[in-house]
Design an enzyme around this catalytic site. Structure first.
Site, PDB file in Angstrom:
ATOM      1  N   ARG A  50       5.656   0.967   9.168  1.00 44.93           N
ATOM      2  CA  ARG A  50       4.713  -0.013   9.716  1.00 44.93           C
ATOM      3  C   ARG A  50       5.403  -1.289  10.192  1.00 44.93           C
ATOM      4  O   ARG A  50       5.028  -1.862  11.223  1.00 44.93           O
ATOM      5  CB  ARG A  50       3.635  -0.344   8.674  1.00 44.93           C
ATOM      6  CG  ARG A  50       2.697   0.823   8.381  1.00 44.93           C
ATOM      7  CD  ARG A  50       1.561   0.393   7.485  1.00 44.93           C
ATOM      8  NE  ARG A  50       0.664   1.498   7.180  1.00 44.93           N
ATOM      9  CZ  ARG A  50      -0.461   1.355   6.486  1.00 44.93           C
ATOM     10  NH1 ARG A  50      -0.822   0.162   6.033  1.00 44.93           N
ATOM     11  NH2 ARG A  50      -1.229   2.413   6.238  1.00 44.93           N
ATOM     12  N   ASP A 152     -12.639  -9.927   6.842  1.00 42.92           N
ATOM     13  CA  ASP A 152     -11.479  -9.112   6.500  1.00 42.92           C
ATOM     14  C   ASP A 152     -10.232  -9.939   6.773  1.00 42.92           C
ATOM     15  O   ASP A 152     -10.253 -10.864   7.598  1.00 42.92           O
ATOM     16  CB  ASP A 152     -11.447  -7.825   7.333  1.00 42.92           C
ATOM     17  CG  ASP A 152     -10.604  -6.735   6.679  1.00 42.92           C
ATOM     18  OD1 ASP A 152     -11.174  -5.871   5.990  1.00 42.92           O
ATOM     19  OD2 ASP A 152      -9.367  -6.774   6.837  1.00 42.92           O
TER      20      ASP A 152
END
Length: 283
Positions: A50, A152
């Site tokens: 990632r 979020d």
């Protein structure tokens, strides 16, 4: 014949970037400090895959250089990309479906404003599912007196959530009546996509929020808080602090919805278990 010359893969990850044990330990520490996420030792390959995109974006070959760059600039936008990369977003419309009839029963017949907070909104499927449930339960008046606050830490996921556009294959898993009522099917260049209808989207307000932040830009009281499948990434001390902060934001009989693998009963005495992964605020 060697594995390299046999035409068969050794199963090892081919790496062009340098990630040392010290780098991985530092990444684990930084994401814990920044977002409260506890990265297990076996997440090393995930971290590499990632964050490698971020290193290549900056033309770097060593994780140590990338981390040094971050730490030299505590207010840099790259921290947002770092956090987004290490945030897991696994969600679906009406995931853990037994929660939504409970929400419907909880708000049915109530007068006044109805407010629900989706505290780990990800790419929007959960808050939109909440809004659809409120519309089904309250009827046409829902848009006028019901509100879903959706937050979020992952700003990339929030961008997708605000757009409200999803693959039709994903949306088609819902009952046909819901698809017709709550979505618009794409045509032409949007073939294969579906968009949440404007009246549903209007009920949801999206904003970035870090549950570890010293203050939250949300105000109660809420009829319910959904905080599902995010606490599993925190240690017990962090879970306790967040739950203690949730309690005063709920109405006296407000509900807290947890994920299927989360148990808050032994973490705080501010809530009591009401049903399967559903808690009620204690008076």
């Amino acid at each position: 014949m060697t594995a390299a010359g046999s035409g068969w893969s050794t199963g090892r990850l081919e790496r062009d970037l340098e990630l040392t044990d010290a780098d991985f330990a530092r990444i684990r520490q930084l994401i814990y400090q920044r977002a409260g996420i506890v990265l297990a030792e076996h997440k090393r390959e995930m971290v590499y895959s990632r964050l490698a995109k971020r290193l290549r974006h900056h033309g770097l070959t060593r994780f140590s250089d990338y981390l040094a760059r971050l730490e030299r600039q505590p207010e840099a936008r790259e921290w947002e990309a770092f956090t987004n990369a290490l945030t897991t977003n696994l969600t679906a419309f009406f995931r853990e479906a037994h929660h939504f009839p409970l929400l419907a029963d909880h708000v049915r017949g109530r007068a006044g404003r109805i407010r629900v907070w989706s505290a780990a909104a990800s790419s929007g499927e959960e808050p939109y599912s909440i809004a659809m449930t409120l519309m089904e339960t309250l009827g046409q008046q829902a848009a006028q007196r019901a509100e879903v606050i959706a937050t979020d830490i992952d700003t990339d996921a929030l961008g997708k959530a605000r757009a409200g556009v999803y693959p039709l294959e994903q949306v088609s898993k819902l009952e046909e009546a819901r698809v017709k009522r709550f979505f618009q099917r794409g045509r032409g260049t949007h073939q294969g996509l579906a968009r949440v209808r404007p009246e549903v989207a209007a009920m949801v307000e999206f904003d970035a929020l870090n549950l570890l932040a010293p203050s939250w830009a949300v105000q109660g009281p809420f009829d319910a808080i959904f905080c599902r499948n995010i606490m599993i990434y925190f240690d017990k001390a962090t879970q306790t602090r967040i739950l203690e902060r949730f309690a005063p934001l709920l109405k006296p009989d407000g509900l807290l919805f947890a994920g299927h693998s989360e148990n808050f009963s032994y973490i705080t005495d501010r809530f009591r278990l009401r049903g399967q992964t559903v808690y009620v605020r204690k008076p």
